[in-house]
Design a protein around this motif. Sequence first.
Motif, PDB file in Angstrom:
ATOM      1  N   ALA A  66      -7.799   3.727   3.613  1.00 50.00           N
ATOM      2  CA  ALA A  66      -8.614   3.128   2.554  1.00 50.00           C
ATOM      3  C   ALA A  66      -8.834   1.651   2.834  1.00 50.00           C
ATOM      4  O   ALA A  66      -7.943   0.946   3.308  1.00 50.00           O
ATOM      5  N   SER A  75       0.817  -1.215   0.000  1.00 51.64           N
ATOM      6  CA  SER A  75       0.000   0.000   0.000  1.00 51.64           C
ATOM      7  C   SER A  75       0.850   1.265   0.000  1.00 51.64           C
ATOM      8  O   SER A  75       0.437   2.292  -0.546  1.00 51.64           O
ATOM      9  N   THR A 134      -4.749   8.373  -8.074  1.00 55.26           N
ATOM     10  CA  THR A 134      -5.067   9.136  -9.289  1.00 55.26           C
ATOM     11  C   THR A 134      -5.223  10.617  -8.965  1.00 55.26           C
ATOM     12  O   THR A 134      -4.711  11.486  -9.681  1.00 55.26           O
ATOM     13  N   THR A 182     -10.517  -0.550   0.398  1.00 55.81           N
ATOM     14  CA  THR A 182     -10.553  -1.359  -0.824  1.00 55.81           C
ATOM     15  C   THR A 182      -9.470  -0.878  -1.779  1.00 55.81           C
ATOM     16  O   THR A 182      -8.938   0.230  -1.657  1.00 55.81           O
ATOM     17  N   ASP A 183      -9.158  -1.746  -2.750  1.00 54.99           N
ATOM     18  CA  ASP A 183      -8.178  -1.370  -3.759  1.00 54.99           C
ATOM     19  C   ASP A 183      -8.684  -0.232  -4.633  1.00 54.99           C
ATOM     20  O   ASP A 183      -7.890   0.608  -5.091  1.00 54.99           O
ATOM     21  N   ALA A 184      -9.991  -0.172  -4.867  1.00 58.48           N
ATOM     22  CA  ALA A 184     -10.534   0.901  -5.690  1.00 58.48           C
ATOM     23  C   ALA A 184     -10.322   2.259  -5.015  1.00 58.48           C
ATOM     24  O   ALA A 184      -9.969   3.256  -5.687  1.00 58.48           O
ATOM     25  N   GLU A 185     -10.534   2.321  -3.726  1.00 59.78           N
ATOM     26  CA  GLU A 185     -10.310   3.571  -3.016  1.00 59.78           C
ATOM     27  C   GLU A 185      -8.835   3.984  -3.092  1.00 59.78           C
ATOM     28  O   GLU A 185      -8.523   5.163  -3.271  1.00 59.78           O
ATOM     29  N   ARG A 186      -7.920   3.015  -2.978  1.00 56.20           N
ATOM     30  CA  ARG A 186      -6.493   3.353  -3.048  1.00 56.20           C
ATOM     31  C   ARG A 186      -6.129   3.863  -4.447  1.00 56.20           C
ATOM     32  O   ARG A 186      -5.360   4.817  -4.589  1.00 56.20           O
ATOM     33  N   GLU A 187      -6.681   3.214  -5.510  1.00 53.53           N
ATOM     34  CA  GLU A 187      -6.394   3.692  -6.865  1.00 53.53           C
ATOM     35  C   GLU A 187      -6.918   5.098  -7.092  1.00 53.53           C
ATOM     36  O   GLU A 187      -6.265   5.921  -7.749  1.00 53.53           O
ATOM     37  N   GLN A 188      -8.103   5.403  -6.553  1.00 50.03           N
ATOM     38  CA  GLN A 188      -8.668   6.734  -6.726  1.00 50.03           C
ATOM     39  C   GLN A 188      -7.812   7.773  -6.003  1.00 50.03           C
ATOM     40  O   GLN A 188      -7.576   8.872  -6.520  1.00 50.03           O
TER      41      GLN A 188
END
Length: 817
Positions: A798, A640, A809, A800-806
């Motif tokens: 975070a 992470s 970004t 979830t992985d989606a939250e980390r990617e956002q």
Amino acid sequence: MEHDPLHGQRGTAVDARRFTEPDMWSGPDAAEAWLLLAPRLAATPWARRSPDGGDNFPDGRRLRFRVEDVPDEPSTISIYTAAADGATTGRLLVGDFDVSKAEVAGAADPAALVAAEAATFAELIEQCGGRVVHDMSPSGGRHVYLKLARAVPFEELRDVAVALADRFTTLDPAPMLSRSGQIRIAGSPYKREPVEQPNGTFRRTGRLIGYMALTMPWDQAAAALRRPCGPRVWGRLQEQLAAERAAVDPAPSLSAPIPGLWHLDGQGRPFVPRPGGRRPLPLRLAELATTGAWQAPHLQPERTPYASPSEARYAVLRSATAAGWMFGEVLKQARPGGAFAGLGLLLGTRTPSQRHAVLTRDWEAAARETQESRARHRDGRNSHMNSITHPPPTKPPGAHWPIPRALTDTPSLPVSAHRELTRWQTAVWLAERDPVRCKGWGRRAVSTRLVLRALALAVRLSGEITTAFGCRSLALMSGLSWRTVATVLAELRAEHDPLVDLVHRGRDLDADCYMLRTPHTYRAETTRTVLQAGRIESGHPVWLADELGPVCALLYETLSTLDARPIELQRRAVLSASAVTDALAALGAYGLAVRGPDGWHRGGRALDDAAAELGAFDLYRERIATYRAHRADWRTFLESVRPLELALTDLAALEAAFAEHDRLIPEHHLAPDPSPDVDLIDAWTATGSEPSSADVETPGMSTGSPPAPNPRRQVREQCPPPTPAVVPAPAPAPDDTPARAPAVAQARRPAQPASQTPLDPQPTPVPPPAHEIITPRRDAHENAAHRGASLARRLLAARTDAEREQILTDAAAGPDP
């Protein structure tokens, strides 16, 4: 008869040369022999007189007499004595060769067999560098005495006596097995003849049968007693009996490998001990070792002839290691006229140093091959362990216990690493008996000792003298908590003369790397102290149970198959009396220790059975699952923060580049600007006053005020922003006043009176600070650091992985305007 290239012809011919014919009927000679031997061999100043003509020697006030008095009845002296701390010690090793044992063995000539084995034992002591005294009884029995300069614990003498009894058929170890052991020496009356009593019984009340008599010249006996044997002789004797000593208690140990594996001799060279001692080489290889004629047809092996002298040389060394020879013995016999004199021809035209290096390399390779061969054929004829009487430990399904399998199945360490590990373990043994170091360990002394054992096991598993096992792995090997292991490691590496050195810190998935270190305090003693055999099973899951614990683990490794009193166990385990008492009670409750007639010994119950009863395997599996979860969480955290780590790494590199660039650019390296910058001289010109030494302090000079400011920092603080405003040139100075130099130049040289200060023809412009040319001010970097910390907190929050990617970004898109 068997021919030994070192020992010579074995049998009665050797005995006739070694032993003199004694006179066992001379009373004056016996009295002189008693006065010569008794005061020097007796462990106590008292001797015992037999009340029944020589059959028994009980202890009693009326049966004691001073050893300086000549006895008129069969008498004995004490072998052991009690030390000041209560331990039993002795300085005499007795080889009691009994005719009755030869008769039980079915010898055709029992007296000749006794004489042959007594001579072989005396030669073994001489081979170790020692000197012996020997005598004979009228019945044909013989005694061989080894006098030691230092007191040796009772357990060591007893174990060596048992090992000698395993090698020699007629040797009776009984006098050495009891702490009140007695021995009848030369000069003592032997026995009286039995006389029939009126009630039909027999009592020894007749005339004396004879006297115990020396079988060597008296001057040689006196010389041997005046010069007792030192620790090296005792250590070499233990090395020679390594195979027999391992067979007495066939258990894997870090200090004494299992039977069949190699040991290290006094020179640190490997050797593979053999039961019964070393044997002569086969006839073909013995002739090859003596002559070096490797091309002779009758000396070639049956399958493939030797292609070079190196192959023949290796074959000789390989056979010597399998026969139980040591490297020092081979070198000694490699001289002209020795059993290995042909090795010089097989080494070619090398220099002496090259020959020694080649022999050392070949010997280590041959010892390793011999050890591997015996490990492969452990159940065959080369095995030194009976698989029926000593079966390997079994584990219940699902149990995970790496200690015994790691000790027996892992490849052996390289010779250099094995030598260093043995030396380090000796240093640990000495450190545990060092009151100053133990006082520094404090209440964590037991945990420290277990962690040190775990480090030794980790080195054995890694194959190097450095180890990078994590705290949780060491916790599984020691039976402690990982937090305790981390605390102990920090304390160990912070010691003044530490046992471990921290090579480098762990990073990411790599643990801290430690190197075993022998402290300077113990380096000299490690070459003279011999570690004793014993099991090191402190990592077994059974010690996780609350009913046992770490203290029981340390005490259990000191137990053997022979009885030992609690005070002896207290000395060997370096534990308090109350701790030993409680631990023995706990071990005895679960069959791991048994009380015998002379003390406590190891029980016959396997550790796995006790662990299954106490539920220790479940605790062990729970601990493994917990540690695996810890590692999984750590890997998740690393993944992470990996982008943030890369960003911070780039930022740190950029800061380092800025600092290096700023340091290398000179203050006046830039070309002059046609519009001169604002200088401190303008203010001085406007006021029409001369700068004093208090206004411009010289670097490196003290005026009683705060330290002089750095000129470069002073210019930065008083200069305008990067785009400086052009200020009109100052008014020209009067004709009698020379032009003034810039403030920076004035600050770089010592202050001088105005009339003597050299002047430049034109003022030099001062450029803006180089740091402001390369990058904006430092507050921008501070803002970046704050943004990075905020990014780290959001990534950790975070779910979830989606939250980390956002989050990543948004961070890449830059801050909001």
